[in-house]
Structure formats: C-alpha cells, structure tokens
Scaffold this motif. Sequence first.
Motif, short mmCIF file in Angstrom:
data_model
loop_
_atom_site.label_atom_id
_atom_site.label_comp_id
_atom_site.label_asym_id
_atom_site.label_seq_id
_atom_site.Cartn_x
_atom_site.Cartn_y
_atom_site.Cartn_z
N ASP A 198 -108.40 87.52 42.83
CA ASP A 198 -109.17 88.68 42.90
C ASP A 198 -109.84 88.75 44.10
OD1 ASP A 198 -111.75 90.22 42.57
OD2 ASP A 198 -111.20 90.09 40.30
N LYS A 199 -109.51 90.27 44.57
CA LYS A 199 -110.31 90.32 45.97
C LYS A 199 -111.51 90.04 46.24
CE LYS A 199 -111.14 95.40 45.28
NZ LYS A 199 -110.89 96.64 45.67
N ARG A 200 -112.29 90.01 45.27
CA ARG A 200 -113.81 89.57 45.54
C ARG A 200 -113.92 88.06 45.66
NH1 ARG A 200 -115.97 91.14 39.86
NH2 ARG A 200 -114.00 90.52 39.41
N HIS A 201 -112.80 87.47 45.72
CA HIS A 201 -113.03 85.77 45.68
C HIS A 201 -112.38 85.32 46.81
CE1 HIS A 201 -115.28 85.75 41.99
NE2 HIS A 201 -114.22 86.57 41.35
N VAL A 202 -111.98 86.05 47.77
CA VAL A 202 -111.12 85.59 48.98
C VAL A 202 -111.98 84.44 49.72
CG1 VAL A 202 -110.08 86.27 51.05
CG2 VAL A 202 -109.39 87.58 49.04
N GLN A 203 -113.22 85.08 49.97
CA GLN A 203 -114.02 84.23 50.72
C GLN A 203 -114.38 82.93 50.08
OE1 GLN A 203 -115.00 84.98 54.06
NE2 GLN A 203 -116.09 82.87 54.09
N THR A 204 -114.55 83.03 48.83
CA THR A 204 -114.99 81.89 47.75
C THR A 204 -113.79 80.82 48.10
OG1 THR A 204 -116.39 83.13 46.46
CG2 THR A 204 -115.54 81.14 45.69
N ILE A 205 -112.41 81.27 47.97
CA ILE A 205 -111.56 80.17 47.78
C ILE A 205 -111.43 79.66 49.34
CG2 ILE A 205 -109.03 80.08 47.74
CD1 ILE A 205 -109.11 82.52 45.43
N MET A 206 -111.47 80.52 50.20
CA MET A 206 -111.50 79.80 51.45
C MET A 206 -112.44 78.82 51.55
SD MET A 206 -110.33 82.88 54.31
CE MET A 206 -111.96 83.59 54.16
N GLU A 207 -113.72 79.09 51.21
CA GLU A 207 -114.89 78.04 51.10
C GLU A 207 -114.47 76.88 50.22
OE1 GLU A 207 -118.33 80.44 50.07
OE2 GLU A 207 -118.27 81.31 52.00
N GLU A 208 -114.00 77.01 49.34
CA GLU A 208 -113.60 75.96 48.35
C GLU A 208 -112.68 74.86 49.28
OE1 GLU A 208 -112.12 77.15 44.59
OE2 GLU A 208 -114.11 77.88 43.86
N PHE A 209 -111.60 75.57 49.94
CA PHE A 209 -110.85 74.67 50.49
C PHE A 209 -111.28 73.85 51.87
CE2 PHE A 209 -107.44 76.62 48.03
CZ PHE A 209 -106.32 75.77 47.96
N GLU A 210 -112.31 74.66 52.06
CA GLU A 210 -113.24 73.96 53.48
C GLU A 210 -113.77 72.80 52.96
OE1 GLU A 210 -114.13 73.24 57.23
OE2 GLU A 210 -112.72 74.84 56.66
N ASP A 211 -114.54 73.07 51.76
CA ASP A 211 -115.18 71.86 51.07
C ASP A 211 -114.17 70.73 50.59
OD1 ASP A 211 -117.47 73.50 51.15
OD2 ASP A 211 -117.47 73.98 48.95
N TRP A 212 -113.28 71.05 50.25
CA TRP A 212 -111.89 69.90 50.06
C TRP A 212 -111.66 69.34 51.47
CZ3 TRP A 212 -109.11 73.56 46.37
CH2 TRP A 212 -109.66 73.48 44.87
N ASN A 213 -111.62 70.02 52.43
CA ASN A 213 -111.15 69.52 53.67
C ASN A 213 -112.21 68.48 53.98
OD1 ASN A 213 -108.93 70.68 54.57
ND2 ASN A 213 -109.97 72.33 55.54
N GLU A 221 -106.02 68.25 55.61
CA GLU A 221 -105.92 69.01 56.91
C GLU A 221 -105.18 70.19 56.40
OE1 GLU A 221 -103.75 67.31 60.43
OE2 GLU A 221 -104.29 65.37 59.16
N VAL A 222 -106.23 71.22 55.92
CA VAL A 222 -105.69 72.57 55.32
C VAL A 222 -106.41 73.57 56.31
CG1 VAL A 222 -105.93 74.04 53.56
CG2 VAL A 222 -105.59 71.82 53.15
N LYS A 223 -105.81 74.57 56.81
CA LYS A 223 -106.44 75.53 57.69
C LYS A 223 -106.12 77.04 57.11
CE LYS A 223 -103.89 76.48 61.71
NZ LYS A 223 -103.81 76.45 63.09
N GLU A 237 -103.47 66.29 43.46
CA GLU A 237 -103.03 66.91 42.15
C GLU A 237 -104.23 67.86 41.49
OE1 GLU A 237 -100.44 68.45 39.71
OE2 GLU A 237 -99.94 66.84 41.10
N GLY A 238 -105.31 67.47 41.95
CA GLY A 238 -106.50 68.25 41.25
C GLY A 238 -106.49 69.56 41.94
N VAL A 239 -106.21 69.72 42.96
CA VAL A 239 -106.17 71.14 43.80
C VAL A 239 -105.45 72.17 42.92
CG1 VAL A 239 -105.76 72.52 45.91
CG2 VAL A 239 -107.03 70.19 46.02
N TYR A 240 -104.23 71.61 42.75
CA TYR A 240 -103.17 72.33 42.03
C TYR A 240 -103.96 72.62 40.62
CZ TYR A 240 -100.17 71.25 45.85
OH TYR A 240 -99.77 71.18 47.06
#
Length: 95
Positions: A18-33, A39-41, A66-69
């Motif tokens: 959903d276009k409203r969640h692009v920033q949120t998804i990027m922040e979630e991956f940054e948190d997982w980093n 090593e995700v960018k 696996e939890g990410v998937y």
Amino acid sequence: MADAESTSTGMMLLVFCDKRHVQTIMEEFEDWNHKEGLEVKVVLHGITRKANDGFVLFEIKTPLPEGVYTNLVLDDDIYDYIQYNPLTPTVPPSA
C-alpha cells in the motif's frame, strides 16, 4: 534512492505494498537491521504509475530470518514480494 557508486552483489527483494506504508516498511527493515544484525539496504522506493501501489527494492547481503518472510506474507498492507539474484539471467539467451 539508488547510490550511483554501489554495485549490487547481493540478493534483491522487491516488495509491493500500500503506497501509504512505503516509509513504514523501510523503517521496519531498518529496525531489523539493528536488532538482527542484517545487511539490508534500500536501493529504490516509490509509487507505481499504473496501479498506484507502493514499492521498495532492498539489497540483501545476508540471509533474512524466516520471521521476515512470515511478516511479508501475513501483513495485509504488503501485496506481494519477489526475491531474486540480479546476477542470474531471468531470460534465456537468444539462439
């Protein structure tokens, strides 16, 4: 956005959302980093013209847990995802 000096050698993960969640998804991956030592960018992100959906293209240098998937599958705001190796041809060579 993409860094002109970087060359991609890891797996790529393209997430449609959903276009409203692009920033949120990027922040979630940054948190997982930070939490998981991944090593995700972000290579590229934006909104598609035709469907007006959001997308994020990640470069993955280390395998994801696996939890990410599982989160990608269960999150209703994520429509689909594709993981691929950019160094492997996806189209057979012409004869």
